[in-house]
Write a protein that holds these residues in place. Structure first.
Motif, mmCIF file in Angstrom:
data_model
loop_
_atom_site.group_PDB
_atom_site.id
_atom_site.type_symbol
_atom_site.label_atom_id
_atom_site.label_comp_id
_atom_site.label_asym_id
_atom_site.label_seq_id
_atom_site.Cartn_x
_atom_site.Cartn_y
_atom_site.Cartn_z
ATOM 1 N N ASP A 95 71.140 27.516 22.011
ATOM 2 C CA ASP A 95 71.069 28.949 21.719
ATOM 3 C C ASP A 95 70.945 29.162 20.217
ATOM 4 O O ASP A 95 71.928 29.374 19.517
ATOM 5 C CB ASP A 95 72.314 29.659 22.259
ATOM 6 C CG ASP A 95 72.257 31.175 22.025
ATOM 7 O OD1 ASP A 95 71.155 31.671 21.734
ATOM 8 O OD2 ASP A 95 73.304 31.830 22.135
ATOM 9 N N ARG A 153 71.302 33.090 17.382
ATOM 10 C CA ARG A 153 72.612 33.580 16.986
ATOM 11 C C ARG A 153 72.812 33.307 15.501
ATOM 12 O O ARG A 153 72.140 32.463 14.908
ATOM 13 C CB ARG A 153 73.718 32.892 17.798
ATOM 14 C CG ARG A 153 73.733 31.383 17.653
ATOM 15 C CD ARG A 153 74.749 30.753 18.585
ATOM 16 N NE ARG A 153 76.101 31.152 18.217
ATOM 17 C CZ ARG A 153 77.120 31.131 19.064
ATOM 18 N NH1 ARG A 153 76.944 30.758 20.305
ATOM 19 N NH2 ARG A 153 78.325 31.485 18.660
ATOM 20 N N SER A 154 73.745 34.021 14.914
ATOM 21 C CA SER A 154 74.037 33.827 13.495
ATOM 22 C C SER A 154 74.874 32.573 13.302
ATOM 23 O O SER A 154 75.814 32.325 14.063
ATOM 24 C CB SER A 154 74.792 35.054 12.969
ATOM 25 O OG SER A 154 75.129 34.887 11.629
ATOM 26 N N ASN A 209 83.376 36.991 15.382
ATOM 27 C CA ASN A 209 83.058 35.754 16.091
ATOM 28 C C ASN A 209 84.265 35.142 16.807
ATOM 29 O O ASN A 209 84.182 34.752 17.974
ATOM 30 C CB ASN A 209 82.480 34.741 15.094
ATOM 31 C CG ASN A 209 81.848 33.556 15.787
ATOM 32 O OD1 ASN A 209 80.895 33.706 16.541
ATOM 33 N ND2 ASN A 209 82.376 32.368 15.546
#
Length: 215
Positions: A113, A116-117, A176
Motif C-alpha cells: 500500500d 499512504r503518507s 497515525n
C-alpha cells in the motif's frame, strides 16, 4: 470551514520564492542560492501535487512522499555544509544514510500500500534535522557568529523549517498512532498556519540578512 486555506499555501511559497529571487544579489554562494531553489522546488511540488490525481487518476501521496525524501535529504546536506566541526559533519553524513535507509525500509514495509503518507520516515527525518540544527546553533553560540546570527539567511531558513516540522510531527503521529479521524478543516488550518510561520521566517531571512553573513 477552513478547507479552502490549503489552496492558499502555494501563494505563501510563491511570495517567499519571489522575495528570494529579488534577494539573490546578497546570496553570494551556492549554499545561499540553494535555499531559493528549495523553496521553488516546494512550489513545483504543490502544483504537481494539486493536479496529480487529475492527470494520473492516482492519489498524490507519491508526489509528497518523494518531496519528503528529497527535501529532508537536502536539509541534512545543507546542515552538513553549514557545520564546521569534523565530528558534526560526520554525524550529518551518518544521519543522511540513516534517513535514506529508513525511507526505503518504509517503502518496503508498506509495498502493498504505497498510497499512504510515510509518517515514520517523516518523523525520523524531523528528529535528525532537529539534532543537526541544535549542533548548528551550538556552533553559532560558541563562536563570534553569535553577535550577528540574525543577519544570516541560513539561521532564518533553519529556524523556518523547524517552526513547521517540529509542531507538525506530533500532529501527524497522533492521526497515525491513535487513529484520530483526520478533520480536513483542522488539518488545512494547521498546515496553513505552520506554512505561514515558516515562509515568514524565510522572508525575514531574505530581507534582513546581509551579504557578508550569507557565505
Amino acid at each position: 470551514m477552513f478547507e479552502f486555506l490549503r489552496s492558499y499555501i502555494i501563494y505563501l511559497a510563491l511570495l517567499s520564492g519571489i522575495v528570494g529571487l529579488f534577494s539573490l544579489p546578497k546570496l553570494p554562494g551556492n549554499k545561499a542560492k540553494f535555499l531559493v531553489l528549495l523553496i521553488w522546488f516546494s512550489i513545483v511540488t504543490e502544483i504537481v501535487g494539486y493536479y496529480f490525481t487529475q492527470w494520473t487518476g492516482l492519489l498524490n501521496f507519491y508526489v509528497y512522499n518523494f518531496y519528503m525524501f528529497a527535501s529532508f535529504s537536502a536539509y541534512i546536506l545543507l546542515l552538513r555544509a553549514l557545520l564546521n566541526k569534523i565530528n558534526h559533519r560526520v554525524c550529518a553524513a551518518i544521519f543522511l544514510v540513516l534517513f535514506i535507509v529508513s525511507f526505503f525500509l518504509n517503502l518496503l514495509f508498506f509495498k502493498e500500500d504505497l498510497n499512504r503518507s510515510f509518517t515514520y520516515s517523516f518523523a525520523i527525518g524531523v528528529l535528525l534535522v532537529l539534532i543537526l540544527s541544535c549542533l548548528y546553533l551550538i556552533e553559532i553560540f560558541n563562536s563570534e557568529k553569535i553577535l550577528n546570527f540574525k543577519k544570516s539567511v541560513f539561521f532564518w531558513y533553519i529556524f523556518g523549517i523547524l517552526v513547521f516540522h517540529v509542531p507538525f510531527t506530533p500532529f501527524m503521529l497522533a492521526i497515525n498512532w491513535f487513529l484520530i479521524k483526520q478533520d480536513e478543516s483542522i488539518f488545512s488550518l494547521v498546515l496553513f498556519i505552520l506554512n505561514f510561520l515558516a515562509h515568514s521566517c524565510f522572508i525575514i531571512g531574505f530581507i534582513w540578512s546581509e551579504k557578508k553573513y550569507n557565505y
